[in-house]
Design a protein around this motif. Structure first.
Motif, PDB file in Angstrom:
ATOM      1  N   MET A  29       0.829  -1.210   0.000  1.00 25.22           N
ATOM      2  CA  MET A  29       0.000   0.000   0.000  1.00 25.22           C
ATOM      3  C   MET A  29       0.857   1.251   0.000  1.00 25.22           C
ATOM      4  O   MET A  29       0.561   2.215  -0.709  1.00 25.22           O
ATOM      5  CB  MET A  29      -0.944  -0.027   1.205  1.00 25.22           C
ATOM      6  CG  MET A  29      -2.003  -1.082   1.049  1.00 25.22           C
ATOM      7  SD  MET A  29      -3.084  -1.399   2.459  1.00 25.22           S
ATOM      8  CE  MET A  29      -3.162   0.074   3.365  1.00 25.22           C
ATOM      9  N   SER A  30       1.922   1.257   0.765  1.00 26.83           N
ATOM     10  CA  SER A  30       2.770   2.447   0.824  1.00 26.83           C
ATOM     11  C   SER A  30       3.587   2.634  -0.446  1.00 26.83           C
ATOM     12  O   SER A  30       4.003   3.753  -0.750  1.00 26.83           O
ATOM     13  CB  SER A  30       3.686   2.394   2.046  1.00 26.83           C
ATOM     14  OG  SER A  30       4.590   1.323   1.937  1.00 26.83           O
ATOM     15  N   SER A  31       3.793   1.554  -1.205  1.00 28.31           N
ATOM     16  CA  SER A  31       4.565   1.695  -2.440  1.00 28.31           C
ATOM     17  C   SER A  31       3.862   2.618  -3.432  1.00 28.31           C
ATOM     18  O   SER A  31       4.524   3.345  -4.176  1.00 28.31           O
ATOM     19  CB  SER A  31       4.837   0.328  -3.074  1.00 28.31           C
ATOM     20  OG  SER A  31       3.661  -0.249  -3.582  1.00 28.31           O
ATOM     21  N   PHE A  32       2.527   2.612  -3.444  1.00 29.80           N
ATOM     22  CA  PHE A  32       1.800   3.531  -4.324  1.00 29.80           C
ATOM     23  C   PHE A  32       2.160   4.981  -3.995  1.00 29.80           C
ATOM     24  O   PHE A  32       2.431   5.787  -4.875  1.00 29.80           O
ATOM     25  CB  PHE A  32       0.291   3.348  -4.191  1.00 29.80           C
ATOM     26  CG  PHE A  32      -0.221   2.063  -4.756  1.00 29.80           C
ATOM     27  CD1 PHE A  32      -0.076   1.775  -6.105  1.00 29.80           C
ATOM     28  CD2 PHE A  32      -0.854   1.145  -3.948  1.00 29.80           C
ATOM     29  CE1 PHE A  32      -0.558   0.595  -6.640  1.00 29.80           C
ATOM     30  CE2 PHE A  32      -1.346  -0.035  -4.469  1.00 29.80           C
ATOM     31  CZ  PHE A  32      -1.189  -0.313  -5.809  1.00 29.80           C
ATOM     32  N   PHE A  33       2.148   5.310  -2.711  1.00 26.70           N
ATOM     33  CA  PHE A  33       2.438   6.671  -2.287  1.00 26.70           C
ATOM     34  C   PHE A  33       3.903   7.036  -2.539  1.00 26.70           C
ATOM     35  O   PHE A  33       4.210   8.160  -2.932  1.00 26.70           O
ATOM     36  CB  PHE A  33       2.084   6.862  -0.810  1.00 26.70           C
ATOM     37  CG  PHE A  33       0.630   6.643  -0.527  1.00 26.70           C
ATOM     38  CD1 PHE A  33      -0.321   7.541  -0.983  1.00 26.70           C
ATOM     39  CD2 PHE A  33       0.215   5.520   0.163  1.00 26.70           C
ATOM     40  CE1 PHE A  33      -1.668   7.335  -0.738  1.00 26.70           C
ATOM     41  CE2 PHE A  33      -1.129   5.302   0.410  1.00 26.70           C
ATOM     42  CZ  PHE A  33      -2.083   6.213  -0.037  1.00 26.70           C
ATOM     43  N   VAL A  50       6.470  -0.712 -13.515  1.00 25.65           N
ATOM     44  CA  VAL A  50       7.366  -0.989 -12.381  1.00 25.65           C
ATOM     45  C   VAL A  50       6.612  -0.805 -11.067  1.00 25.65           C
ATOM     46  O   VAL A  50       6.702  -1.643 -10.164  1.00 25.65           O
ATOM     47  CB  VAL A  50       8.621  -0.089 -12.435  1.00 25.65           C
ATOM     48  CG1 VAL A  50       9.429  -0.213 -11.154  1.00 25.65           C
ATOM     49  CG2 VAL A  50       9.467  -0.419 -13.642  1.00 25.65           C
ATOM     50  N   ALA A  51       5.855   0.267 -10.966  1.00 24.19           N
ATOM     51  CA  ALA A  51       5.059   0.504  -9.755  1.00 24.19           C
ATOM     52  C   ALA A  51       4.033  -0.620  -9.582  1.00 24.19           C
ATOM     53  O   ALA A  51       3.824  -1.113  -8.465  1.00 24.19           O
ATOM     54  CB  ALA A  51       4.356   1.846  -9.833  1.00 24.19           C
ATOM     55  N   PHE A  52       3.416  -1.033 -10.675  1.00 27.75           N
ATOM     56  CA  PHE A  52       2.445  -2.126 -10.619  1.00 27.75           C
ATOM     57  C   PHE A  52       3.112  -3.420 -10.169  1.00 27.75           C
ATOM     58  O   PHE A  52       2.594  -4.131  -9.300  1.00 27.75           O
ATOM     59  CB  PHE A  52       1.788  -2.306 -11.993  1.00 27.75           C
ATOM     60  CG  PHE A  52       0.883  -3.497 -12.067  1.00 27.75           C
ATOM     61  CD1 PHE A  52      -0.363  -3.478 -11.466  1.00 27.75           C
ATOM     62  CD2 PHE A  52       1.285  -4.641 -12.742  1.00 27.75           C
ATOM     63  CE1 PHE A  52      -1.201  -4.575 -11.530  1.00 27.75           C
ATOM     64  CE2 PHE A  52       0.464  -5.740 -12.808  1.00 27.75           C
ATOM     65  CZ  PHE A  52      -0.785  -5.712 -12.210  1.00 27.75           C
ATOM     66  N   ALA A  53       4.257  -3.748 -10.746  1.00 30.03           N
ATOM     67  CA  ALA A  53       4.948  -5.001 -10.426  1.00 30.03           C
ATOM     68  C   ALA A  53       5.413  -5.031  -8.967  1.00 30.03           C
ATOM     69  O   ALA A  53       5.287  -6.058  -8.289  1.00 30.03           O
ATOM     70  CB  ALA A  53       6.133  -5.208 -11.362  1.00 30.03           C
ATOM     71  N   VAL A  54       5.943  -3.919  -8.479  1.00 30.38           N
ATOM     72  CA  VAL A  54       6.422  -3.874  -7.095  1.00 30.38           C
ATOM     73  C   VAL A  54       5.257  -4.026  -6.119  1.00 30.38           C
ATOM     74  O   VAL A  54       5.325  -4.803  -5.161  1.00 30.38           O
ATOM     75  CB  VAL A  54       7.207  -2.568  -6.836  1.00 30.38           C
ATOM     76  CG1 VAL A  54       7.460  -2.356  -5.358  1.00 30.38           C
ATOM     77  CG2 VAL A  54       8.513  -2.584  -7.600  1.00 30.38           C
ATOM     78  N   SER A  55       4.176  -3.296  -6.369  1.00 28.32           N
ATOM     79  CA  SER A  55       3.024  -3.405  -5.465  1.00 28.32           C
ATOM     80  C   SER A  55       2.404  -4.798  -5.543  1.00 28.32           C
ATOM     81  O   SER A  55       2.008  -5.359  -4.525  1.00 28.32           O
ATOM     82  CB  SER A  55       1.987  -2.326  -5.769  1.00 28.32           C
ATOM     83  OG  SER A  55       1.490  -2.469  -7.073  1.00 28.32           O
ATOM     84  N   LEU A  56       2.333  -5.378  -6.750  1.00 22.72           N
ATOM     85  CA  LEU A  56       1.800  -6.728  -6.895  1.00 22.72           C
ATOM     86  C   LEU A  56       2.671  -7.738  -6.148  1.00 22.72           C
ATOM     87  O   LEU A  56       2.150  -8.665  -5.517  1.00 22.72           O
ATOM     88  CB  LEU A  56       1.708  -7.099  -8.371  1.00 22.72           C
ATOM     89  CG  LEU A  56       1.058  -8.433  -8.696  1.00 22.72           C
ATOM     90  CD1 LEU A  56      -0.411  -8.414  -8.299  1.00 22.72           C
ATOM     91  CD2 LEU A  56       1.202  -8.723 -10.177  1.00 22.72           C
TER      92      LEU A  56
END
Length: 113
Positions: A29-33, A50-56
């Motif tokens: 959740m914090s990775s989005f922010f 990259v943001a999608f892959a890390v949060s996933l």
């Protein structure tokens, strides 16, 4: 009453699930922010995938953490188990696989009869 999970074991499971699932989920959740902050201040140019892959990845680890939290708990009421729970994980997963195999064999033999 015999099929009920003892209160001490249940509380250990909840604590382990919160630890092994809560931390990766909070990071997901914090990775989005964090990615929004980085991109909005033009510190780095990060592609959306990259943001999608890390949060996933973090959310996936959170889901795995739920299972690990249950299986790594000592199912013996009087024994707290180890901190990381690896020996308990191996024992409990073996128990679960044996129970599934036995249930499948019983279902197959009932089907054959």
């Amino acid at each position: 009453d015999e099929d009920r999970i003892p209160e001490a074991v249940s509380q250990r499971m909840v604590r382990r699930m919160a630890l092994f699932s809560g931390i990766p989920t909070a990071l997901g959740m914090s990775s989005f922010f964090i990615f929004y902050l980085i991109v909005s201040h033009d510190w780095l140019e990060i592609p959306n995938y990259v943001a999608f892959a890390v949060s996933l990845l973090f959310f996936g680890l959170g889901v795995l953490g739920l299972s690990y939290g249950i299986f790594s708990t000592s199912w013996e009421e009087s024994e707290p188990g180890s901190w990381w729970g690896w020996p308990e994980f191996r024992l409990n997963l073996g128990r679960m696989l044996t129970a599934w195999r036995n249930a499948r064999q019983e279902a197959q033999s009932a089907k054959d009869s």
